[in-house]
Design an enzyme around this catalytic site. Structure first.
Site, PDB file in Angstrom:
ATOM      1  N   LYS A  71      17.456  64.594 -11.193  1.00 27.13           N
ATOM      2  CA  LYS A  71      16.498  65.627 -11.584  1.00 27.13           C
ATOM      3  C   LYS A  71      15.334  65.797 -10.609  1.00 27.13           C
ATOM      4  O   LYS A  71      14.525  66.705 -10.753  1.00 27.13           O
ATOM      5  CB  LYS A  71      16.004  65.354 -12.994  1.00 27.13           C
ATOM      6  CG  LYS A  71      17.153  65.481 -13.993  1.00 27.13           C
ATOM      7  CD  LYS A  71      16.691  65.468 -15.410  1.00 27.13           C
ATOM      8  CE  LYS A  71      17.823  65.667 -16.388  1.00 27.13           C
ATOM      9  NZ  LYS A  71      18.642  64.444 -16.562  1.00 27.13           N
TER      10      LYS A  71
HETATM   11  C1  LIG Z   1      19.761  64.575 -17.273  1.00 23.03           C
HETATM   12  C2  LIG Z   1      20.842  63.625 -16.998  1.00 23.03           C
HETATM   13  C3  LIG Z   1      22.180  63.918 -17.288  1.00 23.03           C
HETATM   14  C4  LIG Z   1      22.577  65.189 -17.965  1.00 23.03           C
HETATM   15  O1  LIG Z   1      22.350  66.314 -17.166  1.00 23.03           O
HETATM   16  P1  LIG Z   1      22.352  67.779 -17.800  1.00 23.03           P
HETATM   17  O2  LIG Z   1      22.021  68.697 -16.708  1.00 23.03           O
HETATM   18  O3  LIG Z   1      21.299  67.764 -18.879  1.00 23.03           O
HETATM   19  O4  LIG Z   1      23.701  67.987 -18.382  1.00 23.03           O
HETATM   20  C5  LIG Z   1      23.157  63.007 -16.937  1.00 23.03           C
HETATM   21  N1  LIG Z   1      22.832  61.841 -16.356  1.00 23.03           N
HETATM   22  C6  LIG Z   1      21.559  61.502 -16.073  1.00 23.03           C
HETATM   23  C7  LIG Z   1      21.274  60.187 -15.457  1.00 23.03           C
HETATM   24  C8  LIG Z   1      20.522  62.384 -16.371  1.00 23.03           C
HETATM   25  O5  LIG Z   1      19.266  62.046 -16.098  1.00 23.03           O
END
Ligand SMILES: *Cc1c(COP(=O)(O)O)cnc(C)c1O
Length: 439
Positions: free
Chosen positions: A107
């Site tokens: 993210k």
């Molecule tokens: C946010 C996250 C996900 C899920 O991603 P999305 O875009 O919400 O589907 C999966 N793994 C990790 C480690 C995350 O931080």
């Protein structure tokens, strides 16, 4: 590019306004009025471009004339400032590692891009008052937003996270910075946090008093830069000349949504697998055609403890709302904690590769799908390693603590004092708290 609301296609705004609104006033998610197609030549010659210029070509289509190319490129360079390697675990099975950024999860890219873009909007005075970013987190969004928005002028950040449902490192990343980063520990689940955020957006007093926007993947500035991962992976694998399948550990389905948009733009991807933990609303939907979220159950892959994934309506739109079109190239499988742990242990034993709980689910989804296809030889499977395993050391099998390397930064983080404020899962209480405390 204009963005329409998925609730009412007559409401249209440009990129800048869509970022500031976060979600449209009629509660719909923003969605580009068309998905541009990249020139074939560009895809064919992708190896000749560096990642920054690939990213520029991809995103400029969505930003349009809102920002000059040189400013946009500078944002991209600061955003994509760490590697996105792919690692072959065994024959034709690759891990796409997206955890080399500052908060050790994928993210960082979307949030950094959004922070820098907002900074630009302030610089050109498109934004001329203080704004408040409100975000619900299942662990990693909060960490990335805290880090990437920390110290920004004229921006307050309020992070709602579910009590006892995120990892120790995630909580410390979110709750120890202070300054313009306000963390609220909500007694509830992630879905409760997400619902509180949605209710905040609908509240006129709050919206007007605090100038609120969102930094969840409902915000297109968070969502769209995630396309860069797929282009980067494709560039790295292109010369193998095989068909590519991506398996994406999914929670709010933002990451995989960006993958599907990339395909629509012309990136040759054969199929998508969304791999989930036992919060399996989408795998069940694909089986039965019924969308029936259940109560969220806590798991060790906590960033995916979500039963009502926000971005799924966007994905349905990408497939023209047709169940049969969706099912042609979109698959979904769910796995429980025991399968996750067993996979982490087995993969380490066999291949000396340490998966995190989310990546392990991506790996499981990929293997399940490939075995259904009869393990064809002309396919490359890429699963996404969405976070560094160290982030979940408190959830990993015991002996992993010894194998995972704690650097000084992580040690210091764990020793920092938590500053978050406890808030009940109650909108009226939260609203009053925000009105009294956010200035
Ligand atoms: C946010 C996250 C996900 C899920 O991603 P999305 O875009 O919400 O589907 C999966 N793994 C990790 C480690 C995350 O931080």
């Amino acid at each position: 590019m204009m963005y329409k609301s998925l609730e009412n296609s007559n409401h249209c705004v440009d990129f800048n306004q869509a970022i500031i609104n976060g979600i449209s006033p009629d509660k719909g998610l923003y969605y580009p009025v068309n998905i541009p197609h990249l020139p074939k030549k560009f895809i064919e010659n992708i190896s000749e471009y560096d990642l920054h210029n690939i990213a520029l070509e991809v995103i400029r289509q969505y930003v349009g004339n809102n920002i000059p190319d040189n400013e946009l490129l500078s944002i991209i360079k600061k955003t994509l400032s760490f590697p996105f390697p792919i690692y072959e675990i065994h024959k034709n099975i690759y891990s796409l590692e997206l955890f080399h950024g500052p908060t050790l999860a994928f993210k960082d890219v979307g949030t950094k891009f959004m922070a820098l873009y907002l900074d630009y909007l302030q610089k050109i005075k498109f934004i001329n008052k203080k704004i408040t970013i409100i975000v619900a987190t299942s662990g990693d969004t909060g960490a990335a937003v805290a880090k990437n928005f920390y110290g920004m002028k004229n921006i307050n950040v309020v992070i709602l996270y579910p009590k006892n449902r995120i990892s120790e490192i995630q909580e410390k990343q979110i709750s120890t910075l202070g300054n313009n980063i306000i963390s609220l520990e909500i007694s509830g689940t992630f879905d409760d946090c997400q619902n509180l955020v949605k209710t905040i957006f609908l509240d006129k007093d709050l919206k007007e008093n605090l100038n609120i926007t969102s930094a969840n993947s409902i915000n297109i500035a968070r969502l769209l830069p995630q396309m860069f991962y797929y282009f980067s992976a494709y560039k790295q694998l292109k010369e193998k000349n095989l068909e590519i399948i991506f398996s994406v550990p999914s929670g709010n389905f933002g990451n995989i949504c960006a993958g599907i948009i990339s395909k629509k733009m012309g990136l040759p991807i054969k199929e998508f697998i969304s791999a989930t933990n036992i919060n399996d609303t989408i795998p069940r939907f694909l089986k039965t055609g019924k969308y029936e979220p259940k109560k969220t159950i806590p798991t060790i892959s906590n960033a995916m403890d979500i039963s009502n994934p926000n971005n799924f309506t966007r994905i349905q739109n990408l497939y023209e709302k047709s169940f049969s079109l969706l099912k042609k190239e979109f698959y979904s499988y769910s796995f429980n904690d025991k399968e996750t742990i067993d996979t982490i242990i087995n993969v380490e034993k066999k291949y000396k590769y340490i998966l995190d709980p989310h990546g392990a689910i991506g790996y499981l989804g990929l293997n399940k799908h490939l075995s259904k296809l009869g393990n064809k030889k002309n396919i490359i499977g890429v699963f996404i390693e969405t976070a560094h395993p160290i982030k979940f050391f408190d959830k990993m099998p015991n002996f992993f603590s010894r194998k995972l390397h704690f650097n000084n930064e992580i040690k210091n983080l764990i020793n920092r004092k938590k500053l978050s404020i406890k808030i009940p899962n109650n909108f009226t209480f939260l609203k009053q708290w925000l009105l009294n405390n956010i200035l």
